[in-house]
Design an enzyme around this catalytic site. Structure first.
Site, PDB file in Angstrom:
ATOM      1  N   ASP A   7       3.683   3.628 -11.407  1.00 48.29           N
ATOM      2  CA  ASP A   7       3.772   2.221 -11.004  1.00 48.29           C
ATOM      3  C   ASP A   7       4.588   1.395 -11.987  1.00 48.29           C
ATOM      4  O   ASP A   7       5.203   0.393 -11.596  1.00 48.29           O
ATOM      5  CB  ASP A   7       2.372   1.625 -10.867  1.00 48.29           C
ATOM      6  CG  ASP A   7       1.794   1.820  -9.467  1.00 48.29           C
ATOM      7  OD1 ASP A   7       2.516   1.522  -8.494  1.00 48.29           O
ATOM      8  OD2 ASP A   7       0.656   2.273  -9.343  1.00 48.29           O
ATOM      9  N   ILE A  19       8.091   1.271 -10.721  1.00 50.49           N
ATOM     10  CA  ILE A  19       8.269   0.885  -9.317  1.00 50.49           C
ATOM     11  C   ILE A  19       8.152  -0.625  -9.201  1.00 50.49           C
ATOM     12  O   ILE A  19       7.178  -1.211  -9.687  1.00 50.49           O
ATOM     13  CB  ILE A  19       7.216   1.551  -8.406  1.00 50.49           C
ATOM     14  CG1 ILE A  19       7.295   3.070  -8.495  1.00 50.49           C
ATOM     15  CG2 ILE A  19       7.416   1.103  -6.957  1.00 50.49           C
ATOM     16  CD1 ILE A  19       6.204   3.781  -7.708  1.00 50.49           C
ATOM     17  N   GLU A  79      -0.012  -1.483  -6.353  1.00 50.68           N
ATOM     18  CA  GLU A  79       0.344  -2.565  -7.265  1.00 50.68           C
ATOM     19  C   GLU A  79       1.562  -3.294  -6.699  1.00 50.68           C
ATOM     20  O   GLU A  79       2.693  -2.811  -6.816  1.00 50.68           O
ATOM     21  CB  GLU A  79       0.640  -2.017  -8.663  1.00 50.68           C
ATOM     22  CG  GLU A  79      -0.578  -1.393  -9.342  1.00 50.68           C
ATOM     23  CD  GLU A  79      -0.296  -0.964 -10.764  1.00 50.68           C
ATOM     24  OE1 GLU A  79       0.750  -1.382 -11.318  1.00 50.68           O
ATOM     25  OE2 GLU A  79      -1.109  -0.207 -11.339  1.00 50.68           O
ATOM     26  N   ASP A 124       4.189  -6.108  -6.824  1.00 51.40           N
ATOM     27  CA  ASP A 124       4.777  -6.919  -7.890  1.00 51.40           C
ATOM     28  C   ASP A 124       5.260  -8.277  -7.389  1.00 51.40           C
ATOM     29  O   ASP A 124       5.122  -9.282  -8.090  1.00 51.40           O
ATOM     30  CB  ASP A 124       5.932  -6.157  -8.538  1.00 51.40           C
ATOM     31  CG  ASP A 124       5.486  -4.812  -9.095  1.00 51.40           C
ATOM     32  OD1 ASP A 124       4.594  -4.818  -9.953  1.00 51.40           O
ATOM     33  OD2 ASP A 124       5.999  -3.774  -8.642  1.00 51.40           O
ATOM     34  N   HIS A 166      14.542  -7.073   9.384  1.00 47.84           N
ATOM     35  CA  HIS A 166      15.415  -7.400  10.509  1.00 47.84           C
ATOM     36  C   HIS A 166      16.808  -7.737   9.980  1.00 47.84           C
ATOM     37  O   HIS A 166      16.947  -8.525   9.040  1.00 47.84           O
ATOM     38  CB  HIS A 166      14.864  -8.578  11.308  1.00 47.84           C
ATOM     39  CG  HIS A 166      13.606  -8.263  12.054  1.00 47.84           C
ATOM     40  ND1 HIS A 166      13.588  -7.440  13.164  1.00 47.84           N
ATOM     41  CD2 HIS A 166      12.324  -8.640  11.839  1.00 47.84           C
ATOM     42  CE1 HIS A 166      12.346  -7.335  13.616  1.00 47.84           C
ATOM     43  NE2 HIS A 166      11.558  -8.050  12.823  1.00 47.84           N
ATOM     44  N   CYS A 194      18.342  -2.879  11.907  1.00 41.74           N
ATOM     45  CA  CYS A 194      19.376  -2.839  12.945  1.00 41.74           C
ATOM     46  C   CYS A 194      20.756  -2.978  12.303  1.00 41.74           C
ATOM     47  O   CYS A 194      20.937  -3.777  11.382  1.00 41.74           O
ATOM     48  CB  CYS A 194      19.151  -3.964  13.951  1.00 41.74           C
ATOM     49  SG  CYS A 194      17.592  -3.839  14.870  1.00 41.74           S
ATOM     50  N   SER A 228      17.782  -0.411  15.337  1.00 40.94           N
ATOM     51  CA  SER A 228      16.856   0.543  14.726  1.00 40.94           C
ATOM     52  C   SER A 228      15.501   0.347  15.399  1.00 40.94           C
ATOM     53  O   SER A 228      14.904  -0.721  15.304  1.00 40.94           O
ATOM     54  CB  SER A 228      16.757   0.298  13.215  1.00 40.94           C
ATOM     55  OG  SER A 228      15.921   1.253  12.618  1.00 40.94           O
ATOM     56  N   SER A 240      11.496   0.838  16.801  1.00 43.16           N
ATOM     57  CA  SER A 240      10.139   1.018  16.281  1.00 43.16           C
ATOM     58  C   SER A 240       9.519   2.278  16.869  1.00 43.16           C
ATOM     59  O   SER A 240      10.045   2.883  17.799  1.00 43.16           O
ATOM     60  CB  SER A 240       9.288  -0.208  16.605  1.00 43.16           C
ATOM     61  OG  SER A 240       9.309  -0.468  18.000  1.00 43.16           O
TER      62      SER A 240
END
Length: 389
Positions: A76, A79, A115, A117, A161, A203, A229, A231
């Site tokens: 973490d 990241i 976690e 951030d 999006h 997309c 793209s 779902s």
């Protein structure tokens, strides 16, 4: 000694000499492959840019990648996780404190040790660019910083999006492909990465890497320019789609990867073909200096591990030492502990959905009463309506 026996002895001696040499070349080849990337640490920046309940899948996308990189060794502390909305605590969530990436409701990607951030309105274009370029206020804590250097391999994952040349943040602002390209160039000029892998699920995602011009950069997208793209996996209980197609199959691929895996980037390019995604995933490798076939998946999704080289022989087949027992009035016995076997995620993904208890659909009871009243009116007339109530 005849000539035939002499040749056999010579061949045997040559074989004894060549075996260690061949094994040495094999070890050197493996070692060269291990150190070929030249990086000493790994970082990941995972960003969900969408708000509102109907964008549940974008949060699940990001948390799924977060779970995979943690499983493969990135801690973490390396990241930076940015979630534009908190679906786990949303009042519409029928199962609070959970985010599921599969309709079987078996895999909670939110977990107990997430976690975050940057959360909610902290997820902005400005903050994202500041994280990449390191231009943060001095008061910013270490957990919100990308403390990479010129020996760092960085994974950047974006989902939300988008359109031709832009990605929306919070439905209120957007980042363009040129702004993103300039941010990566600043990172290269400031020696903030060794190699960078950019993945975007949105997309017209391929339009976001068209303007890239910095070296040592590889990019993947879930769709080409002009394509959506799509779902994946609608859930009736939650009322929304749980993931996007590209990230769903990316997660399925990563579940087969382990820290010692030899899977490379060419294998990643084959994830979610058009027959599965409907859209056409794309990738760009012309800026990357190494051959993608020699780049291991763990060079970006895993973590470099410290190793110690020794010439001593180590016995790996020795039995486990028995539990330690202490004599005396207070006898203490320390038992050896083992981990409980967990259900593999691959089995969770491929198993059939559980059979749920049947419940009448919405409006069924109201429609039934309407039908009863209609039949009563046609049979007895309105003057007998008082006998019903």
């Amino acid at each position: 000694m005849d000539y035939y026996n002499l040749m056999r002895i010579f061949a045997f001696i040559h074989l004894l000499v060549s075996i260690p040499h061949g094994y040495s070349n094999y070890v050197e080849t493996k070692a060269g492959q291990f150190f070929s990337s030249g990086h000493t640490n790994n970082w990941a920046v995972l960003v969900c840019t969408s708000r509102f309940w109907f964008n549940y899948r974008h949060v699940a996308n990001t948390l799924s990648v977060y779970r995979s990189v943690k499983r493969l060794g990135i801690p973490d502390s390396h990241i930076v996780l940015m979630l534009a909305d908190d679906m786990a605590c949303n009042y519409r969530n029928p199962k609070p404190a959970t985010v599921f990436s599969h309709k079987n409701m078996e895999l909670n990607v939110y977990g107990d040790d997430v976690e975050v951030d940057y959360r909610g309105y902290e997820v902005t274009v400005e903050n994202f660019l500041r994280v990449l370029t390191g231009r943060l206020p001095p008061s910013t804590p270490r957990s919100k910083r990308l403390l990479s250097d010129d020996r760092s391999n960085i994974l950047i994952y974006l989902t939300g999006h988008g359109g031709n040349g832009f990605l929306k943040f919070q439905d209120s602002e957007e980042i363009s492909n040129m702004e993103l390209a300039d941010a990566f160039e600043q990172m290269w000029q400031k020696r903030r990465y060794n190699e960078l892998l950019f993945i975007i699920d949105t997309c017209q995602g391929a339009s976001m890497y068209e303007r890239f011009y910095s070296p040592n950069l590889m990019a993947l997208a879930s769709s080409q320019v002009g394509e959506d793209s799509l779902s994946h996996q609608p859930d009736l209980a939650i009322g929304v789609h749980l993931m996007d197609k590209y990230t769903f199959y990316l997660l399925e691929f990563l579940e087969e990867v382990h820290p010692a895996s030899q899977a490379n980037m060419n294998d990643l390019f084959k994830v979610c073909p058009q027959s599965q995604c409907v859209s056409t995933p794309g990738h760009r490798t012309d800026l990357f200096q190494r051959d993608p076939g020699s780049v291991l998946i763990t060079d970006f999704f895993g973590s470099v591990r410290k190793v110690e080289i020794t010439k001593d022989t180590i016995n790996l087949t020795s039995p486990v030492e028995p539990p330690i027992q202490r004599s005396g009035s207070g006898d203490i016995q320390i038992e050896s502990l083992t981990y409980v076997d967990q259900l593999p995620v691959a089995e969770i993904i491929h198993q059939k959905p559980k059979q749920k208890d049947w419940h009448p659909p919405d409006g069924f009871i109201l429609g039934l009463w309407t039908l009863i009243l209609l039949v009563f009116f046609q049979t007895y007339g309105i003057k007998h309506l008082k006998h019903i109530f």
